[in-house]
Motif scaffolding. Sequence first.
Motif, PDB file in Angstrom:
ATOM      1  N   CYS A  26       0.853  -1.185   0.000  1.00 11.51           N
ATOM      2  CA  CYS A  26       0.000   0.000   0.000  1.00 11.51           C
ATOM      3  C   CYS A  26       0.889   1.236   0.000  1.00 11.51           C
ATOM      4  O   CYS A  26       1.792   1.356   0.835  1.00 11.51           O
ATOM      5  N   THR A  27       0.649   2.151  -0.934  1.00 12.80           N
ATOM      6  CA  THR A  27       1.449   3.364  -1.027  1.00 12.80           C
ATOM      7  C   THR A  27       0.582   4.601  -0.845  1.00 12.80           C
ATOM      8  O   THR A  27      -0.615   4.580  -1.111  1.00 12.80           O
ATOM      9  N   GLY A  28       1.228   5.678  -0.428  1.00 10.77           N
ATOM     10  CA  GLY A  28       0.543   6.961  -0.282  1.00 10.77           C
ATOM     11  C   GLY A  28       0.746   7.865  -1.475  1.00 10.77           C
ATOM     12  O   GLY A  28       0.571   9.083  -1.365  1.00 10.77           O
ATOM     13  N   ALA A  29       1.093   7.285  -2.625  1.00 14.19           N
ATOM     14  CA  ALA A  29       1.334   8.089  -3.825  1.00 14.19           C
ATOM     15  C   ALA A  29       0.092   8.894  -4.192  1.00 14.19           C
ATOM     16  O   ALA A  29      -1.018   8.365  -4.219  1.00 14.19           O
ATOM     17  N   VAL A  30       0.307  10.174  -4.482  1.00  8.09           N
ATOM     18  CA  VAL A  30      -0.789  11.080  -4.831  1.00  8.09           C
ATOM     19  C   VAL A  30      -0.697  11.518  -6.291  1.00  8.09           C
ATOM     20  O   VAL A  30      -1.655  11.399  -7.051  1.00  8.09           O
ATOM     21  N   ALA A  31       0.469  12.027  -6.677  1.00 11.23           N
ATOM     22  CA  ALA A  31       0.612  12.549  -8.038  1.00 11.23           C
ATOM     23  C   ALA A  31       1.997  12.310  -8.631  1.00 11.23           C
ATOM     24  O   ALA A  31       2.245  12.694  -9.769  1.00 11.23           O
ATOM     25  N   SER A  32       2.890  11.683  -7.869  1.00 10.38           N
ATOM     26  CA  SER A  32       4.256  11.470  -8.345  1.00 10.38           C
ATOM     27  C   SER A  32       4.350  10.188  -9.171  1.00 10.38           C
ATOM     28  O   SER A  32       4.391   9.081  -8.625  1.00 10.38           O
ATOM     29  N   VAL A  33       4.382  10.347 -10.482  1.00 12.84           N
ATOM     30  CA  VAL A  33       4.548   9.196 -11.368  1.00 12.84           C
ATOM     31  C   VAL A  33       5.904   8.542 -11.117  1.00 12.84           C
ATOM     32  O   VAL A  33       6.036   7.312 -11.159  1.00 12.84           O
TER      33      VAL A  33
END
Length: 205
Positions: free
Chosen positions: A97-104
């Motif tokens: 599970c990652t907290g990636a929001v907008a960083s491709v």
Amino acid sequence: MHSSREGIDLRLVALVSGGKDSTYAAYLANKAGHEIVCLLSIIPPSEESHMYHYTNIHMMPTVSSAWGLPIILHHSKEDELAELEESLSLLKVDGVCTGAVASVYQKSRIENIAEKLGLETISPLWGCEPEKTLLEMVDEMDVMMVRVAADGLGKEWLGKVLDKRTAYQLIEVCRKYRIHPMGEGGEYETFVLNAPHFKKRIRVV
């Protein structure tokens, strides 16, 4: 929820930094029926890392205690991606599970490693509407500002626990100075003191 196995409950390791994004992502994964079984934090050699957050590393044992889950702390020396792969390869989980929001940059690299290991990737915040999501976060969690690095965000923000009023103030600053509302460019960093899935609140003394 971004996963190639929609509707299937997974045992997950949560990549965590102690900040709002990774914490809220894990909370949403839990709500969706997945089980967070352990935490993983890759500790970069410096705050210059483009993959991992540095600000809260000294608090990660406290984070583990608050969540009531074991944590794997991996000190990165050179190759951050190889060390992430090594850590994930040792875990008996279905996915990460990652907290990636907008960083491709961040999300694609984690997904590539997970795919190589036969793991699913869950990124509940990916593609979210940032202002709306920030307001939802402060409704559910106690989020403290711990670092600022942008015009419009002075030292008066440090130590401030965001509520709806201060979150709206933050959004106004972000609009004025064209900052990503969730601090995606490192304009600010946060630390979560309490969340619905915590076993106990983290107290600041």
